[in-house]
Design an enzyme around this catalytic site. Structure first.
Site, short mmCIF file in Angstrom:
data_model
loop_
_atom_site.label_atom_id
_atom_site.label_comp_id
_atom_site.label_asym_id
_atom_site.label_seq_id
_atom_site.Cartn_x
_atom_site.Cartn_y
_atom_site.Cartn_z
N ALA A 1 2.80 3.58 -4.23
CA ALA A 1 4.23 3.20 -4.68
C ALA A 1 5.24 2.93 -3.50
O ALA A 1 5.35 3.85 -2.82
CB ALA A 1 5.02 4.42 -5.69
N TYR B 1 6.48 5.68 1.66
CA TYR B 1 5.79 5.55 0.46
C TYR B 1 5.99 6.88 -0.44
O TYR B 1 6.48 8.00 -0.02
CB TYR B 1 4.26 5.53 0.69
N LYS B 2 5.71 6.69 -1.66
CA LYS B 2 5.89 7.88 -2.67
C LYS B 2 4.76 8.14 -3.39
O LYS B 2 3.89 7.11 -3.79
CB LYS B 2 7.00 7.78 -3.67
N SER B 3 4.19 9.23 -3.55
CA SER B 3 2.99 9.74 -4.26
C SER B 3 3.12 9.29 -5.73
O SER B 3 4.22 9.51 -6.40
CB SER B 3 2.75 10.88 -4.19
#
EC number: 3.6.4.12
Length: 652
Positions: free
Chosen positions: A275, A24-26
């Site tokens: 995301a 996941y991406k912040s």
């Protein structure tokens, strides 16, 4: 909706590495509130809500809205930035990033109350004190004698975003005002404001207007704000506008009502989001690619206990943990490069290097490849077994992706088709066959967007993932019971017949957040949680109590009509009572000569059925008996025993 975000120098490295490992991406957002302070905004207005008859000024209500948003963001999106700027004030204050000094002459009539940053407990308390403390509000919320220039307000916002959030791809400016024409006759000031708004647009900042209609007339955006608010995407201005976020104002004429809808609108835009990937290629054909980003909009929320709080001191502090791996034999600290991973195969341990492990899990670069199209009717309802993925176009890698995405979206929606795709979410992820379908935009009665328009990717199950439902026999209740129960259900329906999950928060999760808030803001600990999922028993009894009692009486009448001889058959055979008259230990059972069952399997099965010991027979004996009777012999032993019992009971 933000596509991606970049870490700051002070907090980015370790966090991004952890997020990359999980895939996941912040998603970080920068929101700056710009609230106008004027005589009309400070004038209390009566509320049209009968449940809240108290009067409140629009400026105070807007500050409360910013306070609640800041409270909510600290928990749900702890890496977002929020700031509050007051314009039209007599005082002027602006903090320079380098010198941390006041710039009273640079931006006149602009008061930066809370700088754009990750909100802390101190800033939340300061904003709350401005709302609740009349003396402090009387000192700061003083309107300017000269009208404010919107060009200065927009330029001040530009400097704040440039200095505090330069790498954020999601930056929004919320303007709360009741003045629909700040520069009536000054064309030069209108032109300067338009230029500053274009600078914000080129910078990628989205301006969202929350208008408050004055008492004497309705707010008219065509007088000024239509020239400074752009509805198109800053990345692709030629893209269809219906796919872009659109700030929809409420048509309510009083300020309190519109600010109540403003709070719900902001809360709907501040839902936590994850995301899953950013800028992944969507292949429509050979050498025909566009870039999209994927988000998980529906995910179970659980308390995120990422740290420990030490309460032994004067103030609560976050405890920093340190993990050290030590060898069992020598108690020596083990370095990271000394650790090797191995798999058991054939009784031996086979070790692989990190590079070899990556190659074992490498199925290619992340991609969404369309391999065909199917009608939506070919996609059964039960095929949705995992969380759906929402994808949205991105202009970073391929300019024009939004227009191509829009054309594909409209075609799938018009023809009721779904695309079959080969989907790899990220590196080292396994490939998935999925269905990509178009989803329409959904808004509530106030025009607030609930679900955005875009594409949904639904992972399809493989054949091994699908299991057959067990066979069940359906017994229909008598018609009088069904008719009365229908009346009860109609009395217990929700308003508008729609269940809104967002109106019923998770009580355990909210209790966890409430405890964190009390510790951070030095408040009294709450005694018990507020559980909105509990049924409203009094209202249920008032609306359907008599109908439930009437249904119970009808149930008794229908039960009395059932003859005593027509009892419900059971599949469980009763065990015969043990004969305790004979003394001594029971005789030992003699096995058959072949070491298994007796020579006559039917007689043996009948004998065990009469004794209630069918479960003691072997699976092979049960299968042979069922096969000789023309019944299915598939399944586990419990299913075979139940099938034999049903067969023998039918012969009794």
């Amino acid at each position: 909706m933000a596509d991606d975000t970049y870490p700051r120098e002070d907090d980015g490295a370790e966090e991004e590495e952890e997020l990359e490992e999980t895939g996941y991406k912040s998603v970080r957002d920068a929101v700056l509130f710009a609230i106008e302070v004027s005589d009309s905004m400070l004038q209390p207005r009566p509320s049209t809500d009968p449940k809240k008859p108290s009067q409140e000024s629009p400026a105070t209500a807007a500050l409360k809205c910013a306070y609640h948003l800041m409270q909510q963001r600290i928990i749900s999106n702890p890496h977002d930035m929020i700031g509050v700027m007051l314009y039209g004030t007599k005082l002027s204050k602006f903090y320079n990033e380098d010198e941390n000094s006041r710039g009273d002459l640079t931006y006149p009539n602009c008061y930066l109350f809370t700088d754009l940053d990750i909100p802390s407990a101190h800033e939340v308390l300061e904003l709350r004190s401005l709302v609740e403390d009349e003396d402090k509000a009387r000192e700061i919320l003083v309107p300017s004698e000269t009208p404010v220039q919107m060009a200065n307000v927009l330029f001040c916002a530009n400097q704040i975003f440039t200095s505090k959030a330069p790498n954020f791809l999601s930056r929004r400016l919320f303007i709360v005002t009741d003045n629909d024409n700040p520069h009536k006759s000054e064309k030069s000031l209108r032109s300067a404001a338009t230029v500053r708004a274009k600078d914000l647009y080129d910078l990628g900042v989205i301006i969202e207007l929350f208008p408050i209609s004055p008492i004497d007339h309705e707010f008219d955006t065509s007088k000024f704000y239509d020239d400074i608010i752009y509805k198109a995407s800053p990345m692709d201005p030629d893209a269809p506008s219906y796919l872009q976020p659109d700030s929809k104002a409420t048509d309510a004429k009083d300020g309190i009502s519109i600010l109540n809808s403003l709070l719900s609108s902001i809360n709907s835009k501040s839902v936590p989001r994850r995301a899953l990937f950013s800028n992944v290629s969507l292949e429509l054909g050979p050498n025909f690619k566009i870039s999209v980003s994927g988000y998980l909009l529906f995910k179970r929320q659980e308390p995120a206990r990422s740290c420990f709080v030490w309460l032994g001191g004067e103030k609560p502090q976050i405890a920093k943990g340190v993990t050290t791996q030590i060898a069992d034999d020598t108690a020596r600290t083990i370095e990271k490069w000394e650790i090797r991973k191995a798999y058991k195969f054939g009784g031996d341990q086979v070790s692989f290097t990190p590079e070899e492990q990556k190659e074992l899990r490498n199925f290619g670069d992340p991609v969404i490849r369309i391999i065909g199209f199917k009608p939506l009717s070919a996609l059964p309802f039960w095929a949705n077994v995992k969380h759906p993925l929402f994808i949205y176009p991105s202009e970073e890698d391929y300019v024009g992706s939004t227009r191509v995405f829009s054309a594909l979206y409209q075609k799938l929606l018009k023809d009721q088709k779904a695309a079959l795709v080969w989907y790899i979410a990220r590196k080292n992820a396994g490939p998935v066959l999925a269905a990509m379908m178009a989803g329409e935009e959904k808004v509530d009665e106030n025009g607030v967007q609930k679900i955005p328009p875009g594409m949904w990717i639904i992972p399809l199950p493989f054949a091994d993932d699908v299991r057959q439902n067990p066979e069940t026999t359906i017994q229909v209740a008598p018609e009088p019971l069904i008719d009365q129960m229908r009346t009860i259900i109609q009395q217990l329906q929700l308003p508008k017949g729609v269940y809104e999950p967002s109106k019923y928060p998770n009580p355990s999760l909210q209790w966890h957040y409430r405890i964190l808030q009390a510790l951070a803001l030095d408040e009294d600990l709450p005694e018990q949680p507020e559980d909105k999922t509990l049924p409203k028993y009094r209202q249920i009894d008032k609306r359907a109590g008599d109908y439930v009692l009437s249904w119970a009486e009808e149930l008794e009448k229908q039960y009395d009509k059932i003859p005593a001889t027509s009892g419900v058959k059971t599949t469980l055979a009763k065990r015969p009572a043990k004969d305790t008259s004979a003394s001594g230990p029971p005789a030992k059972k003699v096995k058959a000569a072949d070491g298994g069952a007796a020579s006559d399997p039917q007689a043996e099965v009948q004998k065990h059925f009469q004794k209630g010991t069918l479960s003691k027979l072997t699976v092979s004996v049960l299968k042979d008996y069922l096969a000789s009777q023309g019944r299915s012999s598939a399944g586990k032993k419990a299913d075979l025993v139940e099938r034999v019992e049903e067969l023998l009971e039918s012969k009794v």
